[in-house]
Design an enzyme around this catalytic site. Structure first.
Site, mmCIF file in Angstrom:
data_model
loop_
_atom_site.group_PDB
_atom_site.id
_atom_site.type_symbol
_atom_site.label_atom_id
_atom_site.label_comp_id
_atom_site.label_asym_id
_atom_site.label_seq_id
_atom_site.Cartn_x
_atom_site.Cartn_y
_atom_site.Cartn_z
ATOM 1 N N LYS A 105 11.864 4.431 20.848
ATOM 2 C CA LYS A 105 11.779 3.631 19.632
ATOM 3 C C LYS A 105 12.254 4.440 18.449
ATOM 4 O O LYS A 105 11.826 5.588 18.335
ATOM 5 C CB LYS A 105 10.321 3.217 19.465
ATOM 6 C CG LYS A 105 10.016 2.448 18.234
ATOM 7 C CD LYS A 105 8.541 2.196 18.157
ATOM 8 C CE LYS A 105 8.262 1.581 16.801
ATOM 9 N NZ LYS A 105 6.879 1.613 16.486
ATOM 10 N N ARG B 153 5.296 10.192 7.991
ATOM 11 C CA ARG B 153 4.849 10.379 9.374
ATOM 12 C C ARG B 153 5.611 11.489 10.104
ATOM 13 O O ARG B 153 5.562 11.601 11.312
ATOM 14 C CB ARG B 153 5.013 9.072 10.148
ATOM 15 C CG ARG B 153 4.300 7.859 9.540
ATOM 16 C CD ARG B 153 3.895 6.878 10.627
ATOM 17 N NE ARG B 153 3.639 5.526 10.172
ATOM 18 C CZ ARG B 153 2.574 5.124 9.473
ATOM 19 N NH1 ARG B 153 1.668 6.006 9.094
ATOM 20 N NH2 ARG B 153 2.426 3.851 9.145
ATOM 21 N N CYS C 118 -1.731 7.386 11.034
ATOM 22 C CA CYS C 118 -2.042 6.970 12.402
ATOM 23 C C CYS C 118 -3.238 7.722 13.001
ATOM 24 O O CYS C 118 -3.500 7.609 14.202
ATOM 25 C CB CYS C 118 -0.802 7.138 13.276
ATOM 26 S SG CYS C 118 0.601 6.175 12.649
ATOM 27 N N LYS D 293 8.925 8.348 20.116
ATOM 28 C CA LYS D 293 8.928 7.530 18.903
ATOM 29 C C LYS D 293 9.352 8.409 17.734
ATOM 30 O O LYS D 293 8.725 9.430 17.448
ATOM 31 C CB LYS D 293 7.531 6.953 18.662
ATOM 32 C CG LYS D 293 7.433 6.168 17.378
ATOM 33 C CD LYS D 293 6.104 5.456 17.246
ATOM 34 C CE LYS D 293 5.978 4.790 15.896
ATOM 35 N NZ LYS D 293 4.689 4.089 15.755
#
Ligand code: PBG
Length: 332
Positions: free
Chosen positions: A254, A223, A132, A201
């Site tokens: 999330k 991640r 990301c 998240k």
């Protein structure tokens, strides 16, 4: 005579549909659901994705047609993800004014101005390695560099706003990105473009099917160095507090159902617009069970959405948004 005291008879309020309607605490409306879309520069026709029945990679023209149709069915807002033809180490196509997302936003806003277009701001679909942000590898280990990534994310958000995005939604989980994005948006004249932050998240295994659709799985590493540890609830509150301080207008939790405790705590603590993402894996599980005849799809989806709203979510991002908008419009 019964031993149960007359004051201990809650079933009185469940005696008929009208009685139940009278005391119902939570209602669902078409405006409660946000529909994600995937626009791809690489396909000429809609391409179905095996793990997500009903979800497609769409070329721009088909995307516009689908957005128009969804809006007719009562969908008020969509969340847009892009799949670019070309990827590189610095995600150049993410902040290109002529990129796949930017062009799609212009096309949708031209066709249906009243449909709210939210853009996902992240680099993972645009980097060659699928992380990301800007990444340095040490063998299998991926170090995502925070501050250089934030700069590119802010550029991406401004470019989306310039294309006409109504709301930008950063999903990268870099530190300080909300503040940087707010500053960059304001400086570019987009003081009125709200930021919906993916504030809490979590690094989740439930994102698997999404990465098939978005072609954004990391080529090496994972991640966990930037998304949150599933074990942590207090940390989610700290993340939300920081994002609000930096200027987030709305916050998101999330994944969804496994994290309803976080939704509830965020809503109670901060009382700001709080959204929840019913993610790809949650959707895939439900669809798979329904296809096998093991669950009633409509009933389970409606119950799931009630649970989100009851927990404190103002809106739910869900791949089933179009069906839900239709179903809840009928019952309204
Ligand atoms: C991009 C992004 C992801 C999702 C939304 N934005 C994937 C990820 O973080 O790997 C997942 C959504 C879903 O599973 O439905 N960073």
């Amino acid at each position: 005579m019964s031993q149960i005291p007359l004051t201990h008879r809650p079933r009185r309020l469940r005696s008929s549909p009208a009685m139940r309607a009278l005391v119902r605490e939570t209602e669902l409306h078409p405006g409660d659901f946000i529909l994600p879309f995937f626009v791809s520069e690489k396909v000429q026709e809609p391409v179905a994705v095996g793990s997500m029945p009903g979800v497609f990679q769409l070329p721009e023209a088909a995307l516009v047609a689908e957005a128009v149709a969804a809006h007719k069915d009562g969908v008020n807002a969509i969340l847009l993800f892009g799949i670019p033809a070309a990827k590189d180490e610095i995600a150049s196509s993410a902040y290109d004014d002529n990129g796949v997302v930017q062009r799609a936003v212009r096309a949708i806003k031209a066709a249906v101005p009243s449909l709210l277009v939210i853009t996902d701001v992240c680099l993972c679909e645009f980097t060659s390695h699928g992380h990301c942000g800007i990444t340095r590898f040490e063998g299998e280990h991926a170090h995502v560099l925070n501050d250089p990534s934030v700069e590119l994310l802010a550029r991406t958000a401004v470019s989306h706003a310039r294309a006409g995005a109504d709301i930008v939604a950063p999903s990268d989980m870099m530190d300080g990105r909300i503040g940087a994005m707010r500053k960059a948006l304001d400086a570019a004249g987009f003081q009125n473009t709200p930021i919906l932050s993916y504030a809490a998240k979590f690094a989740s295994a439930f994102y698997g099917p999404f990465r098939d659709v978005a072609e954004s799985a990391p080529s090496a590493g994972d991640r966990r160095g930037y998304q949150m540890d599933a074990a942590n609830g207090n940390e989610a509150l700290r993340e939300v507090a920081l994002d609000l301080e930096e200027g987030a207008d709305m916050v998101m939790v999330k994944p969804g159902l496994p994290y309803l405790d976080i939704v509830r705590r965020v809503k109670e603590r901060f009382a700001v617009p709080t959204f929840a993402y019913h993610v790809s894996g949650e959707y895939a599980m439900l669809k798979a069970a329904a296809r096998n005849g093991w669950l009633d799809e409509k009933a389970c989806l409606l119950e799931t959405m009630l649970a989100f709203r009851r927990a404190g979510a103002d809106c739910v991002i869900t791949y089933a948004a179009r069906d839900l908008a239709k179903w809840t419009a009928q019952s309204a």
